[in-house]
Scaffold this active site. Structure first.
Site, mmCIF file in Angstrom:
data_model
loop_
_atom_site.group_PDB
_atom_site.id
_atom_site.type_symbol
_atom_site.label_atom_id
_atom_site.label_comp_id
_atom_site.label_asym_id
_atom_site.label_seq_id
_atom_site.Cartn_x
_atom_site.Cartn_y
_atom_site.Cartn_z
ATOM 1 N N GLY A 35 0.835 -1.190 0.000
ATOM 2 C CA GLY A 35 0.000 0.000 0.000
ATOM 3 C C GLY A 35 0.868 1.237 0.000
ATOM 4 O O GLY A 35 1.783 1.361 0.830
ATOM 5 N N GLU A 37 0.451 4.378 0.863
ATOM 6 C CA GLU A 37 0.464 5.211 2.069
ATOM 7 C C GLU A 37 1.133 4.503 3.245
ATOM 8 O O GLU A 37 1.831 5.135 4.043
ATOM 9 C CB GLU A 37 -0.959 5.625 2.452
ATOM 10 C CG GLU A 37 -1.674 6.452 1.397
ATOM 11 C CD GLU A 37 -2.351 5.587 0.325
ATOM 12 O OE1 GLU A 37 -2.841 6.171 -0.667
ATOM 13 O OE2 GLU A 37 -2.372 4.344 0.478
ATOM 14 N N LYS A 227 9.977 13.748 -10.141
ATOM 15 C CA LYS A 227 10.881 12.602 -10.068
ATOM 16 C C LYS A 227 11.322 12.200 -11.476
ATOM 17 O O LYS A 227 10.493 12.012 -12.370
ATOM 18 C CB LYS A 227 10.179 11.424 -9.381
ATOM 19 C CG LYS A 227 9.851 11.680 -7.915
ATOM 20 C CD LYS A 227 8.923 10.633 -7.328
ATOM 21 C CE LYS A 227 7.481 10.876 -7.727
ATOM 22 N NZ LYS A 227 6.522 10.028 -6.998
ATOM 23 N N GLY A 229 13.495 9.474 -12.144
ATOM 24 C CA GLY A 229 14.089 8.139 -12.151
ATOM 25 C C GLY A 229 15.564 8.197 -11.811
ATOM 26 O O GLY A 229 15.992 8.926 -10.916
ATOM 27 N N GLU A 231 17.865 9.635 -13.185
ATOM 28 C CA GLU A 231 18.466 10.950 -13.417
ATOM 29 C C GLU A 231 18.351 11.857 -12.200
ATOM 30 O O GLU A 231 18.997 12.905 -12.141
ATOM 31 C CB GLU A 231 17.807 11.635 -14.626
ATOM 32 C CG GLU A 231 17.890 10.839 -15.914
ATOM 33 C CD GLU A 231 19.316 10.525 -16.314
ATOM 34 O OE1 GLU A 231 20.188 11.408 -16.141
ATOM 35 O OE2 GLU A 231 19.578 9.393 -16.777
ATOM 36 N N GLY A 257 7.512 0.843 -5.132
ATOM 37 C CA GLY A 257 7.831 1.442 -3.846
ATOM 38 C C GLY A 257 8.896 2.515 -3.907
ATOM 39 O O GLY A 257 9.132 3.204 -2.908
ATOM 40 N N ASP A 260 7.377 5.898 -3.289
ATOM 41 C CA ASP A 260 7.016 6.051 -1.884
ATOM 42 C C ASP A 260 8.257 6.356 -1.047
ATOM 43 O O ASP A 260 8.220 7.174 -0.123
ATOM 44 C CB ASP A 260 6.334 4.784 -1.368
ATOM 45 C CG ASP A 260 5.087 4.427 -2.170
ATOM 46 O OD1 ASP A 260 4.395 5.359 -2.618
ATOM 47 O OD2 ASP A 260 4.823 3.228 -2.342
ATOM 48 N N ASP A 296 8.212 -4.052 -1.416
ATOM 49 C CA ASP A 296 7.801 -2.660 -1.500
ATOM 50 C C ASP A 296 8.466 -1.789 -0.447
ATOM 51 O O ASP A 296 8.710 -0.607 -0.667
ATOM 52 C CB ASP A 296 6.276 -2.544 -1.340
ATOM 53 C CG ASP A 296 5.527 -3.138 -2.518
ATOM 54 O OD1 ASP A 296 6.171 -3.815 -3.343
ATOM 55 O OD2 ASP A 296 4.307 -2.924 -2.615
#
Length: 322
Positions: A35, A37, A227, A229, A231, A257, A260, A296
């Site tokens: 999940g 969150e 974001k 990646g 880079e 993940g 997150d 994750d």
């Protein structure tokens, strides 16, 4: 009780394949918590923050599993409700040697999807300094979308900061335009918005990170971090802007993940009152640690592991420049 961060959403029990290959060919699975969150909640708790997570789970064995896992991670679950007659969501995930795994969800009609404004614990939320949310809850049901807007209204009135990761899940939305409209509506009310570059392109119709950030800055968002990646990331506020390079990793094990983990870095860095550039650097570091681990949240570090990773990376950079 006082909390540093509050978040909410749906946690699921994940069954992930033990051998690499197509999901339908897997013959054995292991169990873990999943999940977006809760990934963020666990990541922040491991860094020593007081974190609360609010949701509903089924009155079933999988709901018990989720609550027990969060207790182990010292995430406060005192406002999680158990719902009889509704199941806890599950997902199946393939194992890959590199790249993105195949993920199949079984969450329709789950306990979490029944969350509504009537479930909102106002006193619990307002004790937190900061609220983090993603674009997943408003996609789950009409009443959960209403919960999201109510939470945003309440926390803004309390003067709390809000971070928002769009975390687009196309299969949960009725159509693309509804998704774009809803996410942008919520993003405009966030203090910190954290889209991936491809998410930003879809949500704005623009290609460059600078243009994507300006789109949201003009709508009142205080900080946008795009974001990129491997880079790294691009950030922008009304006062400053810049690129922070990413970290090279030996091997990408699982990309799920990583976003997150990035959110954990931004939120923790800003709550620790780091300079913005250092908060983005921390986010890049935790994102890198996340992709090098199989689960994750397996790569989400403690303070000590994060400090050690940054030290090793800095030494490598210094050594490479000699």
């Amino acid at each position: 009780m006082t909390l540093d961060i509050i978040t909410f959403g749906e946690s699921m029990t994940m069954f992930y394949a033990n051998e690499a290959g197509e999901l339908h060919e897997a013959s054995s699975f292991s169990k873990a918590l999943a999940g977006a969150e809760t990934n963020v909640a666990v990541g922040l708790a491991r860094l020593g923050f007081r974190v609360g997570w609010m949701s509903k789970v089924g009155d079933d064995s999988l709901g018990t599993f989720i609550l027990n896992e969060l207790k182990k991670e010292r995430v406060d679950i005192s406002e999680v409700k158990r719902t009889a007659g509704r199941q806890t969501g599950i997902l199946l995930k393939s194992k890959v040697e590199s790249g993105d795994p195949d993920v199949t969800y079984y969450r329709k009609g789950s306990a979490a999807s029944t969350m509504g404004v009537h479930d909102y614990p106002g006193d619990y939320f307002k004790q937190a300094k900061h609220m983090h949310m993603t674009g997943i809850p408003p996609a789950l049901s009409k009443n959960m979308k209403e919960f999201v807007h109510h939470a945003v209204d309440h926390m803004k009135k309390q003067g709390k900061t809000i971070s928002f990761d769009p975390n687009l899940r196309f299969q949960l939305w009725p159509d693309e335009q509804t998704m774009i409209h809803t996410i942008n509506e919520i993003a405009a009310r966030a203090d910190w918005f954290l889209p991936g570059i491809n998410e930003g392109k879809l949500l704005t119709g623009l290609d460059a990170p600078e243009d994507i950030a300006e789109f949201y800055l003009n709508r009142g968002v205080g900080l946008i971090v795009v974001k990129l990646g491997k880079e790294g990331a691009y950030f922008r506020t009304a006062e400053k802007t810049g690129y922070i390079p990413g970290y090279a990793v030996d091997r990408v094990v699982d990309t799920v993940g990583a976003g997150d983990g990035f959110a954990v870095g931004i939120i923790s860095g800003l709550l620790d009152r780091l300079p913005l550039e250092e908060a983005v650097q921390r986010a890049n570091a935790i994102g890198a640690l996340a992709v090098m681990a199989p689960g994750d949240m397996d790569g989400l570090p403690s303070r000590e592991k994060l400090t050690e990773f940054l030290r090793v990376m800095e030494n490598q950079k210094i050594g490479g420049s000699l």
